[in-house]
Design an enzyme around this catalytic site. Structure first.
Site, PDB file in Angstrom:
ATOM      1  N   ARG B  52       0.855  -1.176   0.000  1.00 23.97           N
ATOM      2  CA  ARG B  52       0.000   0.000   0.000  1.00 23.97           C
ATOM      3  C   ARG B  52       0.889   1.224   0.000  1.00 23.97           C
ATOM      4  O   ARG B  52       1.944   1.234   0.622  1.00 23.97           O
ATOM      5  CB  ARG B  52      -0.860   0.009   1.255  1.00 23.97           C
ATOM      6  CG  ARG B  52      -1.831  -1.135   1.298  1.00 23.97           C
ATOM      7  CD  ARG B  52      -2.449  -1.229   2.683  1.00 23.97           C
ATOM      8  NE  ARG B  52      -3.376  -2.353   2.740  1.00 23.97           N
ATOM      9  CZ  ARG B  52      -4.004  -2.728   3.845  1.00 23.97           C
ATOM     10  NH1 ARG B  52      -3.795  -2.076   4.977  1.00 23.97           N
ATOM     11  NH2 ARG B  52      -4.833  -3.742   3.820  1.00 23.97           N
ATOM     12  N   ASP B  54       0.720   5.494   0.760  1.00 19.13           N
ATOM     13  CA  ASP B  54      -0.102   6.526   1.394  1.00 19.13           C
ATOM     14  C   ASP B  54      -0.551   7.566   0.369  1.00 19.13           C
ATOM     15  O   ASP B  54       0.026   7.676  -0.708  1.00 19.13           O
ATOM     16  CB  ASP B  54       0.714   7.264   2.465  1.00 19.13           C
ATOM     17  CG  ASP B  54       1.071   6.366   3.631  1.00 19.13           C
ATOM     18  OD1 ASP B  54       0.267   5.472   3.961  1.00 19.13           O
ATOM     19  OD2 ASP B  54       2.154   6.566   4.214  1.00 19.13           O
ATOM     20  N   TYR B 112      12.678   2.260  -2.013  1.00 16.35           N
ATOM     21  CA  TYR B 112      12.024   3.569  -1.977  1.00 16.35           C
ATOM     22  C   TYR B 112      13.069   4.655  -2.160  1.00 16.35           C
ATOM     23  O   TYR B 112      14.216   4.516  -1.723  1.00 16.35           O
ATOM     24  CB  TYR B 112      11.344   3.812  -0.624  1.00 16.35           C
ATOM     25  CG  TYR B 112      10.040   3.094  -0.438  1.00 16.35           C
ATOM     26  CD1 TYR B 112       8.857   3.650  -0.914  1.00 16.35           C
ATOM     27  CD2 TYR B 112       9.976   1.870   0.229  1.00 16.35           C
ATOM     28  CE1 TYR B 112       7.643   3.000  -0.730  1.00 16.35           C
ATOM     29  CE2 TYR B 112       8.769   1.218   0.420  1.00 16.35           C
ATOM     30  CZ  TYR B 112       7.601   1.787  -0.063  1.00 16.35           C
ATOM     31  OH  TYR B 112       6.409   1.153   0.113  1.00 16.35           O
ATOM     32  N   ARG B 208       9.153   7.395   5.754  1.00 21.16           N
ATOM     33  CA  ARG B 208       8.908   8.811   6.068  1.00 21.16           C
ATOM     34  C   ARG B 208       9.340   9.152   7.494  1.00 21.16           C
ATOM     35  O   ARG B 208       9.773  10.279   7.760  1.00 21.16           O
ATOM     36  CB  ARG B 208       7.444   9.150   5.823  1.00 21.16           C
ATOM     37  CG  ARG B 208       7.094   9.129   4.326  1.00 21.16           C
ATOM     38  CD  ARG B 208       5.605   9.130   4.078  1.00 21.16           C
ATOM     39  NE  ARG B 208       4.978  10.297   4.669  1.00 21.16           N
ATOM     40  CZ  ARG B 208       3.655  10.450   4.789  1.00 21.16           C
ATOM     41  NH1 ARG B 208       2.826   9.491   4.360  1.00 21.16           N
ATOM     42  NH2 ARG B 208       3.156  11.540   5.326  1.00 21.16           N
TER      43      ARG B 208
END
Lengths: 267, 267
Positions: B52, B54, B112, B208
């Site tokens: 998933r 965000d 990422y 994050r």
């Protein structure tokens, strides 16, 4: 009598705007700048830009000026404006300029960049900032034609229909001088390219019409001889389509002829 | 019984979406994909993503799969989807996969990237694709702390509150292994940087939260000893703030351990 002339260096994402020029019922860069500056200066402010940009065109280095009686330090103008403006318009710098400085009339040249991608699937995070011309692209043929544009020419073939007298200032008609013409492949992303065009002035839609015509050349649908005939024929109907606005960036406005030296990689 | 498993390689601009996961009353990537695929395949399609993302997070290489009875060639699926999807979601590739392929359970690692700018004025055309952390940034101090994250650790200190059981699959709790940790300066744009993190899995908001804590280090507001204590303390409240979503890109999902070799520039 106003006592100060303040020059602004501005960057903007043109996606959400109907171009630079103030309009009564549409969001424009000039309109938003004037609204916020009038608040900061506590008097009605008119912003004069170095040129108009079309809806969706971006700027990395637009220059504008305004007159004001306000006594704020220029750093306060920058901070105040960036605090009030939306994130898609940013003030990079503000300076006190000579009283006779005019962002448009004092300019000696401008550089535009046009970014595009010739691969099959567009990067969605780049779609608002480069055009997509998928398929065959012969960059050598394009460079051969690009060279023909360098120097002083009548660019009537690439002048947008509905051009206003504004673009004919100084009795130049549709004659302009291109000082730099380049096509650069992106060093990191295959099939991505940028055109760089620097000239002493640009007719309405001139960059986008040149790009649209050069893309036609790159696709093998117009020869060098045909391109030469388009330029010399000065007939807009013979040129290629107007390339989309989203790939176009106003990069820099020059006010000093000393700065006008370019390494010309393709010519 | 469905007879085909089709794997999709997907790129998206997350700006306009409430993240990957289908929601009844909000635009999501999964929701839009399922809607368009159901039209193309003429049957209700459920799309399974590798993870998933965000709201506001982007993807260059998300992988998903679905089962269908439709017999379209995969090239038709790509063309059909790209024809129906909005420009902010693009299908890069589609393949017939093994029947037991699962985009999430077959994945062995993910990369990422987190892009940010430490200069004073943000480029407005980059504002949706990188975070703005203006001011002092000590990249050497950040690299020292970044190194400490490499390898197998309990990352509970960087786990988002409200994490769901999903992230605890396989009985790993909050233990994950980071295989690659890098901070790279942009070679062309001063004061612009990218973090690269590759791991065998990521907790909710982990990237994050790591970035937000490392930015605190970069600003000189957290020492290396304090950072070590945060990691070892496994207490989310000790870590820095969650960095904004817009700078985060899901770059790649790995399905082959052979591919997992990284030149580690900072470590």
């Amino acid at each position: 009598m106003n006592d100060r002339t303040i020059r602004l260096l501005i960057s903007f994402d043109g996606t959400a705007y109907k171009g630079w020029q103030r309009q009564p019922d549409a969001a424009t860069i000039q309109g938003v700048l004037e609204e916020k500056l009038s608040l900061i200066c506590n008097e009605p402010i008119v912003v004069h830009g170095a040129g108009r940009t079309d809806a969706g065109v971006h700027a990395l280095g637009m220059v504008a000026h305004f007159h004001t009686k306000a006594s704020h330090p220029v750093a306060t103008v920058v901070r105040g404006l960036n605090g009030l403006l939306p994130g898609d318009i940013r003030i990079i710098q503000a300076d006190d300029a000579d009283p006779d400085f005019h962002s448009r009339f004092s300019a000696v040249a401008k550089t535009y960049r046009y970014d595009f991608f010739t691969g099959r699937v567009m990067d969605p995070t780049r779609r608002l900032y480069e055009s997509h011309f998928p398929g065959f692209f012969d960059s050598r043929a394009v460079c051969e034609c690009l060279k023909l544009l360098k120097g002083r020419h009548d660019f009537a073939a690439f002048e947008g229909t509905g051009s206003r007298d504004l673009t004919r200032q100084g009795g130049r008609g549709s004659i302009r001088t291109l000082l730099q013409v380049n096509l650069m492949p992106d060093p990191k992303i295959p099939l991505r390219f940028s055109f760089f065009l620097t000239g002493d002035g640009f007719l309405r839609h001139m960059v986008r019409n040149i790009v649209g015509t050069l893309i036609t050349v790159g696709r093998g649908k117009m020869s060098r001889a045909e391109f030469t005939a388009v330029l010399n024929g000065r007939d807009r109907r013979a040129a290629g389509p107007t390339a989309p606005a989203c790939g176009l960036f106003l990069v820099k406005i020059y006010y000093d002829r000393q700065e006008l030296t370019f390494p010309d990689i393709n010519t």
